[in-house]
Design a protein around this motif. Structure first.
Motif, mmCIF file in Angstrom:
data_model
loop_
_atom_site.group_PDB
_atom_site.id
_atom_site.type_symbol
_atom_site.label_atom_id
_atom_site.label_comp_id
_atom_site.label_asym_id
_atom_site.label_seq_id
_atom_site.Cartn_x
_atom_site.Cartn_y
_atom_site.Cartn_z
ATOM 1 N N ILE A 88 42.811 35.718 24.674
ATOM 2 C CA ILE A 88 43.845 35.968 25.669
ATOM 3 C C ILE A 88 43.167 36.501 26.928
ATOM 4 C CG2 ILE A 88 46.011 37.126 26.210
ATOM 5 C CD1 ILE A 88 46.229 35.301 23.797
ATOM 6 N N VAL A 89 43.242 35.726 28.006
ATOM 7 C CA VAL A 89 42.709 36.146 29.303
ATOM 8 C C VAL A 89 43.900 36.179 30.256
ATOM 9 C CG1 VAL A 89 41.069 35.637 31.149
ATOM 10 C CG2 VAL A 89 40.484 35.089 28.775
ATOM 11 N N TRP A 90 44.339 37.372 30.602
ATOM 12 C CA TRP A 90 45.655 37.525 31.209
ATOM 13 C C TRP A 90 45.635 38.597 32.303
ATOM 14 C CZ3 TRP A 90 49.439 41.534 29.193
ATOM 15 C CH2 TRP A 90 50.664 41.461 29.869
ATOM 16 N N GLU A 91 46.264 38.241 33.423
ATOM 17 C CA GLU A 91 46.493 39.188 34.519
ATOM 18 C C GLU A 91 45.197 39.832 35.003
ATOM 19 O OE1 GLU A 91 48.596 41.015 37.451
ATOM 20 O OE2 GLU A 91 49.371 39.493 36.095
ATOM 21 N N ASN A 92 44.229 38.966 35.294
ATOM 22 C CA ASN A 92 42.987 39.427 35.907
ATOM 23 C C ASN A 92 42.944 38.937 37.350
ATOM 24 O OD1 ASN A 92 41.423 40.523 33.419
ATOM 25 N ND2 ASN A 92 42.161 38.528 32.761
#
Length: 778
Positions: A206-210
């Motif tokens: 999960i790669v989120w809100e970067n």
């Protein structure tokens, strides 16, 4: 051994080789400490051959469980060091700690430098890191660190960080069967914001809100990447990259996926900020499959490319908006079962939709609801770089309900046929416009049930052999074989398809495909033991969370805290680590036995075609990394990968992309896949110091490479010259003349042992004109 308890708070460590070295000792309640190196190390240390001028690390740990930092207390500071925290084998939690001026120093005799946090797990020791906040005005957790966070073989959580002046923000590699959660970070980098290497298959990614800012204030002119994912093609079941705003300022890529399967990219906003640099790219997919790219907005300043797809299959692009770019969406290479749906092309654009010359097997796009808005298209709203007649363009057609905007491109550019042969009005009902609820689900894409089409049957009947470059034809056949695996019912309805599947199944293609499936199962062996191991890891993470709370209670509410609780929790973590290691060793031994079998099967596949040889070589190197349970590559492996990676995929086949993916472990090379060559400054591996050559590299070409001892050198010489082939020790093994008026020569070196060799072209007056590496495989 009894549990050792350390109580270290508000202590300054200055000008030490290592501030705090721990071996098998656990640590918690650690806050308010400073690790610094305000000047070069003391003379008694600096004279040692393996000691550099500045501190190697603030903390180095081997084996113990660490909780660094306590919420609500003075921060730990790591600054002016070569590394902040180096952790091997033990579970690690880091919070309320800052890292400054952790710089890379290649001239110092250290194995690694430039890492804020360097965590080398064992598959069972997680990294949990929490920064000081990620808002635009939050305090910097990482400032001027070459690599802020690096983790290998473990579960990773990296959250709530603000980073500035970092080359790489967060890198996680070889985290197979692991959970990766990277979210709520604000990273200003001059290299890579988030780098994910060889983590397939993972449990969750999960790669989120970067919020990523690439090369805004870069000290170099090198190209960067916001989110960089390089894998080996194993199926990911829950891999999501979503809601990441990414800002690109130079020749950068926003999200770049290579050799990935099963990813969802949704709701990302990518801004190409430069109005002068034309090579930036929003979302790039290379040799990717079973993926969904949906509801992303890519906004430029007049330059750059929005969506780029190279040799991608079974992938859906839907509900994306591309605006004010040079190219809106470009497709190249084998493209079986790729769908472009409800895309919004917003001018000004030079080319809205682009089909490259080597596009193959792109399916009919029937009423997909793509829209070309009114405005300026410098070349055309839709451009096809191939050329042919009706029978060439029609199998790649767009079926639409009207000849009016916005569903019909206002301008179409192609050669040899009428635009209506590509964009075909059928009068049927239009496709609805983008509905995010439908088009942007959380998980990936499963293509509609494939149907038998005449073009697929032509491919199965080998009608395109010779019409396409060998590597392109191989890639298209591979994708067709995969489609027949996914949809076995097709083989029951088409004798051509059934015959194709059976015939290829016993040949090199089918055997390599079966080998890839077996590789995918290597991390599913001993499922009961795997489940138990995952339970141990989850228990360890729960204990680490409890430890963080216990440490906080001990400081802020000592009367309510349970005496000795942190030590009890640390002991439980260490006990779980011992249980987990024994179980992990059992699983690894089973994997080793399976790998040995796969290596034998790979070697037994006999085919001299370069695209098959490439597949075998990359398999061999990848299996070697799995067998040693490490991503370390030796010199021969590195040079071999580079030799394959610099080939044109249309001739070298899909293994070229796989080689590039593995080579990313060594160096991030910006391979220019459009021109089928490496970017000019990287014509030799970056770690090699080759002689400066005259600007005549384009006058020479060696093929095939790798080869089995026979290859051809094509050249342009102003006068007769000499070819020299040397081994890795510099000994000449082949010497032959090159006549200027011949322009090519076949070289026979079949008697040489397999390995790496160096080819040199020298002019008649002794000037070195060209050199390259030759890989010989038997």
């Amino acid at each position: 051994m009894p549990q050792v308890q350390l109580d270290i708070r508000k202590t300054t460590f200055n000008r030490n080789y290592i501030g705090l070295y721990l071996a098998g000792v656990s640590l918690s309640g650690f806050y308010g400490n400073t690790f610094d190196c305000t000047d070069v190390l003391k003379p008694s240390f600096s004279s040692a051959p393996d000691i550099g001028d500045y501190s190697y690390a603030g903390i180095q740990n081997r084996g113990g469980t660490l909780h660094i930092g306590v919420a609500g207390t003075p921060v730990n500071t790591f600054q002016n060091l070569r590394n902040g925290i180096i952790n091997v084998r033990g579970a690690l939690t880091v919070e309320n700690s800052i890292f400054r001026n952790i710089e890379k120093a290649t001239d110092e005799p250290y194995d690694i430098t430039g890492y804020g946090i360097h965590h080398q797990g064992t598959g069972i020791t997680p990294l949990d890191q929490r920064g000081l906040g990620y808002g635009a005005n939050a305090a910097l957790t990482f400032d001027n660190c070459y690599t802020a966070i690096w983790a290998e073989k473990c579960n990773v959580k990296a959250r709530f960080n603000r980073m500035a002046d970092v080359h790489t923000g967060i890198q996680a590699q070889y985290c197979k069967n692991a959970n990766l959660n990277i979210d709520h970070n604000r990273i200003a980098c001059y290299g890579v914001g988030i780098s994910l290497l060889q983590n397939d298959p993972a449990n969750n990614i999960i790669v989120w809100e970067n919020h990523l800012y690439v090369n805004e204030n870069s000290p170099t002119n090198a190209a960067g990447v916001g989110i960089f994912v390089q894998e080996s093609g194993s199926q990911q079941l829950n891999a999501i990259i979503e809601q990441n705003p990414i800002y690109l300022y130079r020749k950068d890529k926003g999200i770049f996926l290579n050799t990935t399967t099963g990813y969802t990219l949704r709701d990302n906003d990518i801004f190409l900020e430069s109005a002068t640099i034309n090579d930036a790219m929003g979302i790039v997919m290379e040799k990717s499959a079973l993926s969904r790219v949906s509801c992303n907005d890519i906004l430029g300043a007049g330059k750059g490319n929005g969506l780029v797809s190279n040799t991608t299959s079974a992938t859906l692009y839907s509900c994306n908006t591309v605006e004010n770019l040079s190219i809106g969406a470009a497709f190249d290479g084998a493209s079986g079962s790729v769908n472009l749906r409800t895309t919004e092309f917003v001018p000004p654009l030079s080319k809205g939709l682009l089909y490259k010359e080597n596009i193959a097997m792109m399916p009919v796009q029937s009423h997909r609801g793509n829209r070309w808005n009114t405005g300026t298209y410098g070349v055309a709203a839709a451009v096809h770089e191939g050329s042919g007649d009706f029978f060439y363009f029609n199998p790649q057609r767009f079926e639409i309900h009207t000849t009016s905007a916005p569903y019909y491109p206002p301008s179409i550019s192609l050669t040899g046929a009428d635009p209506s042969d590509w964009f075909v009005p059928t009068g049927n009902s239009p496709f609805s416009t983008c509905n995010p609820t439908v088009e942007c689900p959380v998980l990936g894409f499963v293509p509609d049930k494939d149907e038998v089409k005449s073009r697929e049957e032509q491919l199965a009947g080998d009608e395109f052999a010779g019409a396409w470059p060998g590597g392109l034809h191989w890639a298209a056949q591979w994708q067709l074989y995969e489609m027949l695996e996914r949809s076995p019912g097709i083989r029951d309805t088409s004798t051509i398809m059934a015959s194709y599947y059976t015939g290829k199944g016993t040949g090199a293609l089918g055997r390599l495909h079966a080998l890839q499936k077996d590789i995918d199962t290597l991390f599913q062996l001993l499922p009961e033991q795997q489940d138990t191991l995952q339970q141990y890891i989850a228990q360890t993470e729960a204990l680490m969370e409890a430890l963080a709370l216990a440490d906080s209670m001990a400081v802020h509410a000592p009367l309510s805290a349970t005496p000795g609780l942190p030590q009890q929790l640390l002991a439980q973590c260490d006990s779980l680590l011992s249980l987990s290691e024994a179980l992990a060793e059992e699983i690894f031994d089973a994997r080793i036995a399976a790998i040995d079998t796969l290596v034998t099967e790979n070697t037994a596949i006999a085919d001299t075609a370069i695209y098959v040889v490439n597949e075998k070589v990359v398999n061999e190197i990848y299996l070697a990394t799995l067998k040693q349970d490490s991503l370390a590559l030796d010199t021969l492996q590195t040079d071999t990968l580079y030799a394959i990676a610099t080939q044109c995929p249309e001739t070298g086949g899909p293994a070229v992309y796989r080689a590039r993916s593995l080579y990313a472990l060594i160096a991030r090379v910006d391979f220019d896949t459009i021109n089928c060559q490496s970017v000019a400054p990287l014509q030799s591996p970056p770690q090699q110091a080759w002689a400066q050559l005259p600007n005549k590299q384009a006058n020479f070409r060696v093929f095939p490479n790798p080869n089995q001892g026979r290859f051809t050198i094509a050249y342009e010489l102003e006068q007769d010259g000499m070819l020299l082939l040397t081994d890795i020790l510099g000994r000449r093994v082949v010497t032959t003349s090159l006549l200027a008026d011949t322009r090519s020569k076949e070289i026979s070196a079949s008697k040489l042992k397999a390995g790496l060799y160096y080819l040199h072209i020298v002019s008649g007056n002794g000037e070195l004109l060209y050199n390259t590496r030759i890989i010989i495989i038997h």
